[in-house]
Each structure stands twice: as C-alpha cells, then as structure tokens.
Design an enzyme around this catalytic site. Structure first.
Site, short mmCIF file in Angstrom:
data_model
loop_
_atom_site.label_atom_id
_atom_site.label_comp_id
_atom_site.label_asym_id
_atom_site.label_seq_id
_atom_site.Cartn_x
_atom_site.Cartn_y
_atom_site.Cartn_z
N HIS A 1 0.83 -1.21 0.00
CA HIS A 1 0.00 0.00 0.00
C HIS A 1 0.86 1.26 0.00
CE1 HIS A 1 0.68 1.11 4.25
NE2 HIS A 1 0.51 -0.17 4.56
N CYS B 1 3.43 -4.58 6.62
CA CYS B 1 3.04 -4.40 5.21
C CYS B 1 4.25 -4.00 4.38
CB CYS B 1 1.97 -3.30 5.10
SG CYS B 1 0.36 -3.80 5.76
#
Length: 384
Positions: free
Chosen positions: A313, A330
């Site tokens: 992301h 992430c």
C-alpha cells in the site's frame, strides 16, 4: 449249358454289391465351437449392485464397460476367465455399454455388445456452493488456486474427488488438497501458463459419493488466466521487482516490517494477491484503542497478500522507502507505485517475499505455494 450260363449270370450280379461295401473316401470338418456370452444386467439395474458377464464354450479375452458420462467401469475376471464382475457403485440414471471379446478352444471369436440403464436416484443435496477466485469477466494470476466449497460435508472425500476435474488449454499438472470435509483446494505443480482458460467441473449428478449420499447437480466454472505477473520483494535490498511474462517491468522501492515485535516482520514466502481496496483503514491486530501499540491508519491503494493483514500500500509518510524496514508488516511503497501496483494486480498474482526470519504459514490466506509439491499432494484423498 444252361447251368453254366446261370452260374455266370449269378456271378455277374454280385459285382455291384461288392463295390458298395468298400469305405468312402474324403475328409471330415467339425463344426466350429462358438462362445456364447451373456450379461445379467437389464434396464433399471440397481446401481449399488454389481453385474456379471459370463461365457459358455470359451473364455473372455477383453471386457470394456463405459457409461454415457464418459466413465470406465472397472471389474475383475474369474480365475478361469469364464466370467467378469464389476467393481464399485455405478452412476444412477446412466446408460452403460458392455463390450466383450470371447474366444473358444478352436479359435472361434465372438464379439459381444449390449447396453443397460441404471435406476435413477434422487440427489441428497450435495453439490458445489462456491468456487473462488472464479468470477465471470475476471482475469486471475498464474498462481491462482481453485478453492471449492461444498454444500455439506463430503461423506467420502475420495469418492467426491474422483468426480472433480480441472482442464486447461495449455496443459498442467495439479492436485487437490482438502482443508476440511466441506472445502478442497486445487493447486498446480508449477504456475499456470498465462493467457489460457481453465475449466473446473464437478460431475455429481446421479453419482454415489459415499454413505447414503448421491450427488445433485453438476457444476462448471471457467477461470481466465491473464498475464504472468510475478513480484519478488527483497527485504534486505528494500526493493520489489515486478515481472511481466518473465521480463522486469518495474522496480519499486519498499519498506517492509520493522521486526520491533515478531508480528511486525513481513512474513517470508510466496504470497498471492487476494483482494484490493482503493482506500482502507489499517488497524493493529489484537489491540484495543488506548492500548500500547494500537494504531488506526488510513491508506490508499491497498493490495492484500495474506489473511493476517499484509498489504502492498501507499505510505507517503515513510521516508525510508528503499533503505530501511519500518512498517508494521506491510510492504510500504510510494503513492504512485502503490497505485500502479493496485491497477495491475490480479487475484492469484504471486508476491514472493524474502529476507525475513518470520516464515508465513501455508494456510495464512492463499499461501499454498509455501508447501512443497510432495507435501501438497499429501492432502489429496486419492494421492496422499
């Protein structure tokens, strides 16, 4: 004179009688021995019962039994080859063709063919309830599994698996792996060849599936494999290399999990793209608001790669893209790179992460490629 004449005449009259008493000349050809084949199955045969083929005045050389559902029925010969008995339960409401070849002791051959139909059975309700990631109009990646959910628990996994078929236009090797009695997953040995259609079929109608269960309706789904998009995320060089059909398309500076806590390591292993969100709020797992370590962060262009919260992301606040691992697990990227990845990502695209001490469990999301091929096959009811 008269007597002599009479005697002579008598001798002459005996000649034909002597000639008739001689043995006849020539050869004798015996009649051929013709094998007679018989089948004890007639229409409305009980599919749960075996049927028998037998021969008189000969032996059975070949027996082939097929159904109108393109199935071959197996059986066993008697020790003296004068009979053959079917094995297993037949499909209900199906026409079967029995073809046989018999030969006698003098070499005379009989070719036999006969058909019979089995009784119908009402389906018990067992069938396919969902197939993921197959959605009409969607193109998926080369690592895509076929995840099948059934309407109820399989009474016999092996009997169910026998009736599941996966065909691809370009060929492949694959196997099923049971997660539970109601869920089975198909994975290939190697990634799918790109740009092809894959067809999954469950041939359940009228099929005995174990216990007292008979299959309901058949099911067919078609999966479209798109471009081969494979990404390699190296947490030591802080770079994710994205390949299209084996050629490098883009190198993206990333920042992986910091490892400040074990759960903050990005897991090592082959992940698959599962879903994506243009906007998503990332919340710390297992922590309530106000607790130490709690966070709630809005991000853009979030592409999920496992079930425990790992995404690719955008992270414009992270000033260490390409140089250090500072995330909660992430793969952080710039807004522009994350948006590009979000735009091209297909469900089933592999994202292979390396450089972390934390290994991802194979059942975290779609981590099925973490298992070796031999381990994967152990989950099959037929191959394991």
């Amino acid at each position: 004179m008269k007597r002599r004449t009479l005697v002579a005449a008598s001798a002459t009259s005996l000649l034909p009688l002597a000639a008739c008493a001689e043995p006849q000349q020539g050869s004798f050809t015996p009649a051929p021995i013709v094998p007679v084949v018989s089948l004890d199955a007639v229409d409305d045969h009980d599919p749960s019962q075996p049927f028998n083929l037998s021969v008189v005045d000969g032996i059975l050389e070949e027996v082939n039994v097929t159904s109108d559902r393109s199935k071959t029925i197996e059986g066993e010969f008697a020790e003296d080859l004068t009979a053959w008995t079917s094995n297993g339960v037949l499909d209900a409401g199906s026409v079967h063709t029995v073809a046989a070849k018999a030969v006698s002791s003098d070499g005379t051959v009989t070719q036999f063919e006969q058909t019979f139909a089995t009784q119908r059975r009402d389906g018990s309700g067992f069938g396919v309830s969902d197939v993921t990631p197959i959605v009409e109009g969607e193109t998926v990646g080369v690592g895509a599994p076929i995840i099948v959910f059934f309407t109820e628990d399989a009474p016999d996994r092996a009997e169910v698996e026998k009736n599941l078929k996966v065909e691809s236009e370009l060929g492949h090797e694959g196997a099923w792996h049971w997660i539970s009695d109601s869920q089975a997953i198909y994975r290939t040995k190697e990634y799918w060849q790109p740009y092809q259609k894959v067809t999954f079929t469950a041939n359940f109608e009228g099929v005995f599936l174990g216990g007292d269960t008979w299959g309901d309706e058949n099911h067919e789904s078609v999966m479209e494999i798109g471009r081969a998009q494979v990404s390699h995320a190296d947490l030591e060089t802080h770079t994710m290399t994205v390949e299209f059909d084996g050629e490098v398309e883009r190198e993206i500076p990333i920042s992986g999990g910091s490892g400040d806590e074990w759960e903050y390591y990005t897991a090592t292993g082959v992940h698959l793209v599962m879903e994506k969100f243009a906007e998503k709020t990332m919340v710390s797992p297992g922590r309530e608001e106000g607790e130490e370590g709690y966070y709630s962060t809005d991000v853009n262009w979030a592409t999920r790669i496992n079930s425990s919260g790992e995404f690719v992301h955008g992270a414009p606040w992270n000033g260490s893209l390409g140089s250090a691992n500072l995330s909660h697990g992430c793969l952080n990227a710039s807004e522009s790179d994350a948006e590009w990845f979000y735009g091209i990502a297909q469900r089933g695209d592999p994202v292979d992460v390396s450089g972390s001490p934390r290994e991802m469990p194979w059942d975290n999301g779609w981590g099925f490629w973490i298992l070796s091929w031999e381990k994967w096959k152990e989950g099959s009811a037929l191959e394991g």
